[in-house]
Enzyme design. Sequence first.
Site, PDB file in Angstrom:
ATOM      1  N   LYS A 203      39.721  40.448  41.460  1.00 18.15           N
ATOM      2  CA  LYS A 203      38.869  39.427  40.826  1.00 18.15           C
ATOM      3  C   LYS A 203      38.435  38.362  41.821  1.00 18.15           C
ATOM      4  CE  LYS A 203      40.082  40.289  36.085  1.00 18.15           C
ATOM      5  NZ  LYS A 203      40.768  39.858  34.865  1.00 18.15           N
ATOM      6  N   ARG A 237      47.314  45.317  35.053  1.00 20.51           N
ATOM      7  CA  ARG A 237      46.088  46.134  34.989  1.00 20.51           C
ATOM      8  C   ARG A 237      45.479  46.131  36.385  1.00 20.51           C
ATOM      9  NH1 ARG A 237      40.644  45.305  34.175  1.00 20.51           N
ATOM     10  NH2 ARG A 237      39.599  46.825  32.847  1.00 20.51           N
TER      11      ARG A 237
HETATM   12  C1  9MG Z   1      38.876  44.541  30.545  1.00 19.37           C
HETATM   13  N1  9MG Z   1      39.545  43.552  31.365  1.00 19.37           N
HETATM   14  C2  9MG Z   1      39.085  43.020  32.537  1.00 19.37           C
HETATM   15  N2  9MG Z   1      39.959  42.123  32.999  1.00 19.37           N
HETATM   16  C3  9MG Z   1      40.989  42.099  32.118  1.00 19.37           C
HETATM   17  C4  9MG Z   1      42.172  41.376  32.034  1.00 19.37           C
HETATM   18  O1  9MG Z   1      42.502  40.454  32.931  1.00 19.37           O
HETATM   19  N3  9MG Z   1      42.988  41.593  31.004  1.00 19.37           N
HETATM   20  C5  9MG Z   1      42.670  42.497  30.044  1.00 19.37           C
HETATM   21  N4  9MG Z   1      43.530  42.661  29.019  1.00 19.37           N
HETATM   22  N5  9MG Z   1      41.537  43.212  30.068  1.00 19.37           N
HETATM   23  C6  9MG Z   1      40.728  43.006  31.090  1.00 19.37           C
END
Ligand code: 9MG
Length: 261
Positions: A203, A237
């Site tokens: 990010k 994730r």
């Molecule tokens: C779809 N998506 C993109 N970034 C995310 C994040 O930080 N958390 C979750 N739950 N979904 C995300």
Amino acid sequence: MGIVNVTPDSFSDGGNYATEKQAVAHGLALLREGADILDIGGESTRPGAAPVSEAEELDRVMPVVQELAKSGAIISVDTSKAVVMKEAIKAGAHIINDIRALQEPGALEAVAETDAGVCLMHMQGAPATMQNNPNYRHLIEEVEQFLIQQALRAEKAGIARERICLDYGFGFGKTVEQNFELLAHTNYFARLPYPILVGLSRKSSIGAVTGRGVHDRLVGSVTGALLAAQRGASIVRVHDVAATRDAFKIWLMTENQSHKD
Ligand code: 9MG
């Protein structure tokens, strides 16, 4: 949780069929790297990304869900649309990952009438504008209150506590400093009676701190995932499953040895 984007811009091929095939191949590769869960999404959630219609999202996501469900992997679908949720669960998805925390019309009911798990995420504003002027009086408390409120709403609708996980939404309507304040407070969220999911992979805040472009954020992303897990996150994730697993192996080996006298 390995990320599987089914968005034509993520694979730069200009057609759904090729995108689907690449997404399935990518999902299978992430499983070989050691992902426990695949998170499949057909709508980009990046700041400023264009919205996608229900029909287009179904078109993108469903063939990939159907195919990857055959692998026996735990399938999560990143969507806020009730129809996509219902169809994905019918096709074998186990988890709905909703950045809008089941607040879109019909979403709460769509999950409640199934046995699927759900991830409820905090976001200030909407993806198109959320980075314009993030504003909180008390960041940690406000995010916590929102998450508890949404979790209790879900429970009231019939979604058992064991089916819910929470996410403070790194990158969703927060400044760089606010994102790292949340990461630093992961253990505060982890004391809640729900597992915590953290997503910070590649990010822009990782780029802002490291000065790296999106394709050079591996070390920053893996370090962030490790810090989140060390502070109690149950699910991270990530794009880079193998590298993240390596970091976790080193951490766990060190932990195991530290219990010896
Ligand atoms: C779809 N998506 C993109 N970034 C995310 C994040 O930080 N958390 C979750 N739950 N979904 C995300």
